[in-house]
Write a protein that holds these residues in place. Structure first.
Motif, mmCIF file in Angstrom:
data_model
loop_
_atom_site.group_PDB
_atom_site.id
_atom_site.type_symbol
_atom_site.label_atom_id
_atom_site.label_comp_id
_atom_site.label_asym_id
_atom_site.label_seq_id
_atom_site.Cartn_x
_atom_site.Cartn_y
_atom_site.Cartn_z
ATOM 1 N N GLY A 1 0.806 -1.213 0.000
ATOM 2 C CA GLY A 1 0.000 0.000 0.000
ATOM 3 C C GLY A 1 0.840 1.264 0.000
ATOM 4 N N LEU A 2 1.921 1.279 0.788
ATOM 5 C CA LEU A 2 2.784 2.459 0.829
ATOM 6 C C LEU A 2 3.523 2.645 -0.500
ATOM 7 C CD1 LEU A 2 4.196 2.217 4.459
ATOM 8 C CD2 LEU A 2 2.640 3.949 3.562
ATOM 9 N N PHE A 3 3.914 1.529 -1.128
ATOM 10 C CA PHE A 3 4.556 1.632 -2.437
ATOM 11 C C PHE A 3 3.587 2.208 -3.466
ATOM 12 C CE2 PHE A 3 5.723 0.126 -6.643
ATOM 13 C CZ PHE A 3 7.090 0.358 -6.695
ATOM 14 N N LEU A 4 2.353 1.711 -3.473
ATOM 15 C CA LEU A 4 1.357 2.200 -4.432
ATOM 16 C C LEU A 4 0.990 3.659 -4.174
ATOM 17 C CD1 LEU A 4 -0.950 -0.943 -4.670
ATOM 18 C CD2 LEU A 4 0.462 0.009 -6.508
ATOM 19 N N SER A 5 0.940 4.053 -2.911
ATOM 20 C CA SER A 5 0.644 5.462 -2.612
ATOM 21 C C SER A 5 1.775 6.354 -3.093
ATOM 22 C CB SER A 5 0.405 5.649 -1.110
ATOM 23 O OG SER A 5 1.565 5.348 -0.362
ATOM 24 N N MET A 6 3.017 5.831 -3.065
ATOM 25 C CA MET A 6 4.150 6.580 -3.609
ATOM 26 C C MET A 6 4.017 6.738 -5.126
ATOM 27 S SD MET A 6 7.265 5.974 -5.397
ATOM 28 C CE MET A 6 7.482 4.216 -5.168
ATOM 29 N N ILE A 7 3.647 5.655 -5.815
ATOM 30 C CA ILE A 7 3.474 5.697 -7.277
ATOM 31 C C ILE A 7 2.332 6.640 -7.652
ATOM 32 C CG2 ILE A 7 2.754 4.350 -9.300
ATOM 33 C CD1 ILE A 7 5.616 3.828 -8.538
ATOM 34 N N VAL A 8 1.202 6.498 -6.978
ATOM 35 C CA VAL A 8 0.047 7.365 -7.257
ATOM 36 C C VAL A 8 0.385 8.815 -6.937
ATOM 37 C CG1 VAL A 8 -2.328 7.896 -6.550
ATOM 38 C CG2 VAL A 8 -1.651 5.535 -6.964
ATOM 39 N N GLY A 9 1.131 9.025 -5.843
ATOM 40 C CA GLY A 9 1.519 10.377 -5.463
ATOM 41 C C GLY A 9 2.414 11.045 -6.487
ATOM 42 N N ILE A 10 3.208 10.256 -7.197
ATOM 43 C CA ILE A 10 4.045 10.808 -8.260
ATOM 44 C C ILE A 10 3.226 11.031 -9.530
ATOM 45 C CG2 ILE A 10 5.945 10.261 -9.844
ATOM 46 C CD1 ILE A 10 7.279 8.775 -7.518
ATOM 47 N N ARG A 11 2.359 10.083 -9.861
ATOM 48 C CA ARG A 11 1.660 10.119 -11.159
ATOM 49 C C ARG A 11 0.473 11.096 -11.186
ATOM 50 N NH1 ARG A 11 0.012 11.026 -15.125
ATOM 51 N NH2 ARG A 11 -0.099 9.914 -17.092
ATOM 52 N N ASN A 12 -0.317 11.129 -10.118
ATOM 53 C CA ASN A 12 -1.530 11.962 -10.125
ATOM 54 C C ASN A 12 -1.261 13.449 -10.369
ATOM 55 O OD1 ASN A 12 -3.294 9.891 -9.819
ATOM 56 N ND2 ASN A 12 -3.969 10.424 -7.766
ATOM 57 N N PRO A 13 -0.264 14.051 -9.705
ATOM 58 C CA PRO A 13 -0.072 15.491 -9.886
ATOM 59 C C PRO A 13 0.622 15.855 -11.195
ATOM 60 C CG PRO A 13 0.909 14.693 -7.822
ATOM 61 C CD PRO A 13 0.622 13.520 -8.661
ATOM 62 N N ALA A 14 1.173 14.868 -11.919
ATOM 63 C CA ALA A 14 1.930 15.197 -13.134
ATOM 64 C C ALA A 14 1.105 16.000 -14.137
ATOM 65 C CB ALA A 14 2.478 13.918 -13.768
ATOM 66 N N ASN B 1 -8.282 7.367 -4.867
ATOM 67 C CA ASN B 1 -7.151 6.450 -4.724
ATOM 68 C C ASN B 1 -6.782 6.260 -3.266
ATOM 69 O OD1 ASN B 1 -5.684 5.356 -7.247
ATOM 70 N ND2 ASN B 1 -6.235 7.429 -7.867
ATOM 71 N N TYR B 2 -6.836 7.347 -2.496
ATOM 72 C CA TYR B 2 -6.530 7.237 -1.065
ATOM 73 C C TYR B 2 -7.507 6.269 -0.381
ATOM 74 C CZ TYR B 2 -6.421 8.425 3.888
ATOM 75 O OH TYR B 2 -6.368 8.348 5.246
ATOM 76 N N ILE B 3 -8.788 6.425 -0.670
ATOM 77 C CA ILE B 3 -9.800 5.554 -0.062
ATOM 78 C C ILE B 3 -9.540 4.093 -0.433
ATOM 79 C CG2 ILE B 3 -12.255 4.945 -0.083
ATOM 80 C CD1 ILE B 3 -12.844 7.958 -0.414
ATOM 81 N N PHE C 1 -5.850 -1.797 -12.719
ATOM 82 C CA PHE C 1 -7.245 -1.825 -13.162
ATOM 83 C C PHE C 1 -8.079 -0.826 -12.349
ATOM 84 C CE2 PHE C 1 -6.054 -6.095 -14.733
ATOM 85 C CZ PHE C 1 -6.606 -6.039 -16.002
ATOM 86 N N ILE C 2 -7.850 -0.814 -11.038
ATOM 87 C CA ILE C 2 -8.590 0.099 -10.160
ATOM 88 C C ILE C 2 -8.215 1.546 -10.476
ATOM 89 C CG2 ILE C 2 -8.920 0.786 -7.748
ATOM 90 C CD1 ILE C 2 -8.357 -2.175 -7.031
ATOM 91 N N TYR C 3 -6.928 1.798 -10.694
ATOM 92 C CA TYR C 3 -6.468 3.150 -11.001
ATOM 93 C C TYR C 3 -7.139 3.682 -12.266
ATOM 94 C CZ TYR C 3 -3.329 7.070 -11.934
ATOM 95 O OH TYR C 3 -2.830 8.324 -12.183
ATOM 96 N N LEU C 4 -7.201 2.853 -13.309
ATOM 97 C CA LEU C 4 -7.812 3.287 -14.569
ATOM 98 C C LEU C 4 -9.319 3.482 -14.422
ATOM 99 C CD1 LEU C 4 -5.820 1.086 -17.105
ATOM 100 C CD2 LEU C 4 -5.591 3.539 -16.723
ATOM 101 N N ALA C 5 -9.956 2.650 -13.586
ATOM 102 C CA ALA C 5 -11.395 2.829 -13.327
ATOM 103 C C ALA C 5 -11.645 4.159 -12.614
ATOM 104 C CB ALA C 5 -11.922 1.667 -12.485
ATOM 105 N N ILE C 6 -10.812 4.478 -11.635
ATOM 106 C CA ILE C 6 -10.930 5.770 -10.934
ATOM 107 C C ILE C 6 -10.666 6.920 -11.908
ATOM 108 C CG2 ILE C 6 -9.890 7.216 -9.142
ATOM 109 C CD1 ILE C 6 -9.306 4.648 -7.573
ATOM 110 N N CYS C 7 -9.696 6.740 -12.795
ATOM 111 C CA CYS C 7 -9.387 7.748 -13.805
ATOM 112 C C CYS C 7 -10.606 8.026 -14.683
ATOM 113 C CB CYS C 7 -8.211 7.268 -14.663
ATOM 114 S SG CYS C 7 -7.678 8.445 -15.922
#
Length: 464
Positions: free
Chosen positions: A166-179, A224-226, A439-445
């Protein structure tokens, strides 16, 4: 053997296109140009030669075969987008080499309590704060993945546990989302801006770009956080020590002169970018001044400038961005619009369907076209004129591609995920676990895109 097969396949497809397309209403020069592009795309996909070498050969062929002027083929090298790309790489190198990124990341993580929920927010916050300063997402992943692992170990999580993932994925999402939130958040932002017509480029300053993407970013971050907390958070939450972060900060010592200078340069540059509508100094001029300041304060010298800037990418981008001018002169844009315009117009009556179609096509094509930058450069050449013909703002079509261009079903698809994965030797998460969350990330997107379309329509952004 693979390179030999694809080398021949690219040449055959290019020649066939050049021979057959004149029967479809194109001039011989335009048909040859499309054949040259088709050959180049095959070679880019198969990596027959380095991307920039194939691009340079393509430029020579366009001049010799399609009878285009060199100043047209190489026009992008004098564009503001190319100079923004150059300075973006330099700024990224300066922030990384000075140690400023590590220090800022550690201090941000220390602000939050030592439990899973708050450290997940911390990872998302670090990515957001550092987004406008460092356009290399892979560089951020390389530096932030070890920080995520240090946080995880200090909280007592074992390698490969769900909390570790979870912490690894939050790091990836944290980098990708604000780009996509900042033009300077990634080299992709500058690339997309370069494909926009001049009037669109003038409208989308740093501030307007930020405000347009902000609703999508907020929805993406919250959802994504939820999901990460629900899927990977511990059942019995407790506060852990952050000794590991304190130790890393002690090792770094007090803030150096280079770090202070780099921080001042970044803040001044961002202030100039945000207030562009007031002082009317173009963003690329501010960036060039920042590059000069880094040399004045000895943050970067001649050798580091040579080694830290991705010159191969800049050559590649300079040639590919020039395709828009080449295709416009040869009449290829008008031909494509006439060929596809009616279908796109029908889809444009429902922007939801049009943009979802663009997103789906992007995800599917990225299984084959490995490079995000290559895909964007190939696709945007055709997408911009089609969007203009359909009455859709080409920026909306472009930002949709940006949202979806980042799947990580496999390591080869996403350099950001791959950089983070190998930075911690793959101990925090396995490839298949990352693919499940993709899959979840793209659905949220998709949900976030559908939610933001009415906002864009009300704001006068969706249509021309």
């Amino acid at each position: 053997m693979k390179k030999t097969v694809f080398s021949c396949l690219g040449i055959i497809l290019g020649v066939l296109s050049a021979v057959l397309l004149p029967a479809c209403g194109l001039s011989h020069e335009a048909a040859a140009a499309l054949g040259i592009l088709m050959w180049a795309v095959v070679w880019w996909i198969a990596k027959v030669l380095p991307d920039y070498i194939t691009a340079l050969i393509m430029a020579v062929l366009l001049i010799c075969v399609s009878k285009l002027q060199p100043q047209t083929v190489f026009s992008a090298f004098s564009s503001t987008s190319w100079w923004l790309l150059l300075t973006a790489f330099a700024l990224s190198a300066g922030v990384s080499s000075s140690g400023l990124l590590n220090r800022v990341s550690l201090h941000l993580l220390k602000l939050f309590p030592g439990n899973f929920k708050w450290q997940t927010i911390g990872m998302l916050a670090v990515g957001c704060v550092t987004a406008p300063f460092i356009p290399s997402l892979s560089a951020k992943a390389t530096m932030m993945a070890p920080l995520a692992m240090a946080v995880s170990r200090s909280m007592g999580y074992e390698p490969g546990e769900k909390e570790d993932k979870g912490l690894f994925l939050s790091m990836i999402v944290g980098i990708r989302n604000p780009a996509p939130l900042f033009i300077s958040g990634s080299v992709l932002g500058y690339a997309l801006l370069g494909f926009m017509p001049q009037d669109i480029q003038e409208k989308f300053t740093m501030g307007r770009w930020f405000l347009a993407v902000l609703p999508w970013f907020l929805l993406m971050s919250v959802l994504n956080y939820i999901c990460i907390v629900k899927m990977y958070g511990p059942k019995n939450e407790k506060v852990h020590s952050k000794v590991g972060l304190d130790e890393k900060l002690r090792e770094m010592g007090p803030m150096s002169g280079k770090e202070k200078a780099m921080l001042g340069i970044l803040l001044a540059t961002m202030l100039m970018w945000v207030t562009e509508s007031v002082h009317h100094v173009p963003a690329y001029i501010c960036a060039v001044l920042a590059l000069a300041a880094m040399h004045i304060f000895n943050i970067m010298d001649r050798n580091s400038f040579r080694s830290s800037v991705s010159w191969d990418y800049l050559v590649f981008m300079g040639v590919v961005l020039g395709l828009s001018s080449c295709f416009g002169i040869l009449g290829i844009n008008d031909w494509i619009v006439a060929l596809c315009g009616s279908a796109v117009k029908r889809l444009a009556m429902s922007p939801f369907l049009l943009l979802l179609g663009i997103g789906l096509l992007t995800v599917v094509c990225r299984f084959v076209i490995v490079s995000e930058l290559t895909y964007i450069n190939i696709f945007m050449v055709f997408l911009v004129p089609i969007a203009l013909e359909a009455g859709i703002n080409p920026w909306v079509a472009a930002i949709t591609v940006y949202f979806y261009v980042t799947p990580w079903f496999f390591l080869y698809q996403n350099p950001v995920f791959t950089a983070g994965y190998y930075a911690v030797d793959g101990v925090m998460i396995k490839e298949r676990e990352g693919a499940k969350y993709c899959f979840i990330y793209l659905a949220i997107c998709t949900l976030s895109l559908l939610a933001v379309l009415p906002i864009w329509k009300l704001g006068g952004i969706l249509y021309l």
